[in-house]
Motif scaffolding. Sequence first.
Motif, mmCIF file in Angstrom:
data_model
loop_
_atom_site.group_PDB
_atom_site.id
_atom_site.type_symbol
_atom_site.label_atom_id
_atom_site.label_comp_id
_atom_site.label_asym_id
_atom_site.label_seq_id
_atom_site.Cartn_x
_atom_site.Cartn_y
_atom_site.Cartn_z
ATOM 1 N N MET A 1 1.029 -1.098 0.017
ATOM 2 C CA MET A 1 0.074 -0.071 0.051
ATOM 3 C C MET A 1 0.826 1.278 0.072
ATOM 4 O O MET A 1 1.410 1.660 -0.808
ATOM 5 N N PRO A 2 1.087 1.919 1.109
ATOM 6 C CA PRO A 2 1.278 3.191 0.977
ATOM 7 C C PRO A 2 2.816 3.723 0.925
ATOM 8 O O PRO A 2 3.536 3.059 1.191
ATOM 9 N N ARG A 3 2.830 4.776 0.026
ATOM 10 C CA ARG A 3 4.171 5.461 0.046
ATOM 11 C C ARG A 3 4.169 6.081 1.167
ATOM 12 O O ARG A 3 3.245 6.801 1.759
ATOM 13 N N PRO A 4 5.455 6.389 1.837
ATOM 14 C CA PRO A 4 5.469 7.269 2.884
ATOM 15 C C PRO A 4 5.248 8.564 2.806
ATOM 16 O O PRO A 4 5.111 8.984 1.727
ATOM 17 N N LEU A 5 4.609 9.160 3.843
ATOM 18 C CA LEU A 5 3.836 10.402 3.637
ATOM 19 C C LEU A 5 5.157 11.371 3.715
ATOM 20 O O LEU A 5 6.174 11.225 4.246
ATOM 21 N N GLY A 6 4.863 12.699 3.071
ATOM 22 C CA GLY A 6 6.193 13.453 2.924
ATOM 23 C C GLY A 6 6.084 14.257 4.343
ATOM 24 O O GLY A 6 5.054 14.291 5.161
ATOM 25 N N GLU A 7 7.015 15.165 4.520
ATOM 26 C CA GLU A 7 7.096 15.735 5.762
ATOM 27 C C GLU A 7 5.910 16.618 6.226
ATOM 28 O O GLU A 7 5.292 16.493 7.279
ATOM 29 N N LEU A 8 5.493 17.557 5.255
ATOM 30 C CA LEU A 8 4.248 18.528 5.607
ATOM 31 C C LEU A 8 3.021 17.357 5.646
ATOM 32 O O LEU A 8 2.061 17.609 6.599
ATOM 33 N N GLU A 9 2.707 16.269 4.734
ATOM 34 C CA GLU A 9 1.826 15.526 4.709
ATOM 35 C C GLU A 9 1.645 14.802 6.056
ATOM 36 O O GLU A 9 0.656 14.762 6.787
ATOM 37 N N ASP A 10 2.975 14.383 6.572
ATOM 38 C CA ASP A 10 2.949 13.759 7.921
ATOM 39 C C ASP A 10 2.614 14.810 9.088
ATOM 40 O O ASP A 10 1.735 14.394 10.079
ATOM 41 N N ALA A 11 2.806 15.886 9.234
ATOM 42 C CA ALA A 11 2.433 17.003 10.023
ATOM 43 C C ALA A 11 1.105 17.373 10.074
ATOM 44 O O ALA A 11 0.450 17.298 10.945
ATOM 45 N N VAL A 12 0.400 17.169 8.954
ATOM 46 C CA VAL A 12 -0.978 17.596 8.702
ATOM 47 C C VAL A 12 -1.673 16.340 9.412
ATOM 48 O O VAL A 12 -2.617 16.418 10.217
ATOM 49 N N MET A 13 -1.227 15.229 8.726
ATOM 50 C CA MET A 13 -2.017 13.754 9.254
ATOM 51 C C MET A 13 -1.698 13.558 10.629
ATOM 52 O O MET A 13 -2.720 13.042 11.434
ATOM 53 N N THR A 14 -0.555 13.813 11.391
ATOM 54 C CA THR A 14 -0.655 13.610 12.651
ATOM 55 C C THR A 14 -1.641 14.479 13.557
ATOM 56 O O THR A 14 -2.280 13.901 14.481
ATOM 57 N N ARG A 15 -1.889 15.819 13.075
ATOM 58 C CA ARG A 15 -2.940 16.469 13.698
ATOM 59 C C ARG A 15 -4.274 15.852 13.532
ATOM 60 O O ARG A 15 -5.195 15.698 14.540
ATOM 61 N N VAL A 16 -4.585 15.438 12.327
ATOM 62 C CA VAL A 16 -5.959 14.665 11.927
ATOM 63 C C VAL A 16 -6.039 13.428 12.769
ATOM 64 O O VAL A 16 -7.298 13.215 13.544
ATOM 65 N N TRP A 17 -5.055 12.789 12.983
ATOM 66 C CA TRP A 17 -5.045 11.518 13.775
ATOM 67 C C TRP A 17 -5.026 11.627 15.163
ATOM 68 O O TRP A 17 -5.959 11.193 15.881
ATOM 69 N N GLN A 18 -4.285 12.817 15.714
ATOM 70 C CA GLN A 18 -4.481 12.921 17.303
ATOM 71 C C GLN A 18 -5.777 13.668 17.636
ATOM 72 O O GLN A 18 -6.451 13.442 18.611
ATOM 73 N N TRP A 19 -6.185 14.581 16.700
ATOM 74 C CA TRP A 19 -7.530 14.987 17.287
ATOM 75 C C TRP A 19 -8.927 14.215 16.992
ATOM 76 O O TRP A 19 -9.728 14.175 17.737
ATOM 77 N N ASN A 20 -8.713 13.150 16.065
ATOM 78 C CA ASN A 20 -9.637 12.216 15.965
ATOM 79 C C ASN A 20 -11.201 12.675 15.760
ATOM 80 O O ASN A 20 -12.205 12.288 16.519
ATOM 81 N N ARG A 21 -11.102 13.747 14.844
ATOM 82 C CA ARG A 21 -12.449 14.455 14.714
ATOM 83 C C ARG A 21 -12.309 15.023 13.602
ATOM 84 O O ARG A 21 -11.192 15.299 12.971
ATOM 85 N N PRO A 22 -13.456 15.491 12.727
ATOM 86 C CA PRO A 22 -13.290 16.285 11.616
ATOM 87 C C PRO A 22 -12.880 17.599 11.735
ATOM 88 O O PRO A 22 -12.990 18.222 12.736
#
Length: 154
Positions: A1-22
């Motif tokens: 499956m995934p290609r590793p996320l880029g640095e900024l993509e990871d920073a954004v996804m980290t927040r989306v995952w941590q907040w666990n809400r829309p």
Amino acid sequence: MPRPLGELEDAVMTRVWQWNRPVTVREVLEDLQQERSIAYTTVMTVMDNLHQKGWVRREAEGRAYRYTAVSTRAAYSAALMNEAWSTSDNPAAALVAFFGMMSAEQREALRDAVRIVQPAEPEGSGDAPETAGSPAAPPDAGGDSAAPGTEPGR
């Protein structure tokens, strides 16, 4: 499956995952701006790219979108590990090398995970003879606990 996320993509996804809400672009932007100077349009583009790549789903709310993660960080990490492991020309050696890099706490977490996904068989119910150890003993993370060609944790 995934290609590793880029640095900024990871920073954004980290927040989306941590907040666990829309979340909105504005919320992510304001949090990112605590660490770096970044433009609204940059965050909006990254979040749109993550949506196009299938990492987040979005729902319109007025003129903006609310983004939600499609899967968890744990699933992402597992997919990356599986991808790296499956591309090895010697999966057993790759696992041994990986286990050798682990701290004692990580090896204990691995043992716990193996117990969860592969519970011990009841006494006397083993169909195949064991070659090492007892059927109820958890595999040693530093040894040959996973057979070549099998996926750990699945």
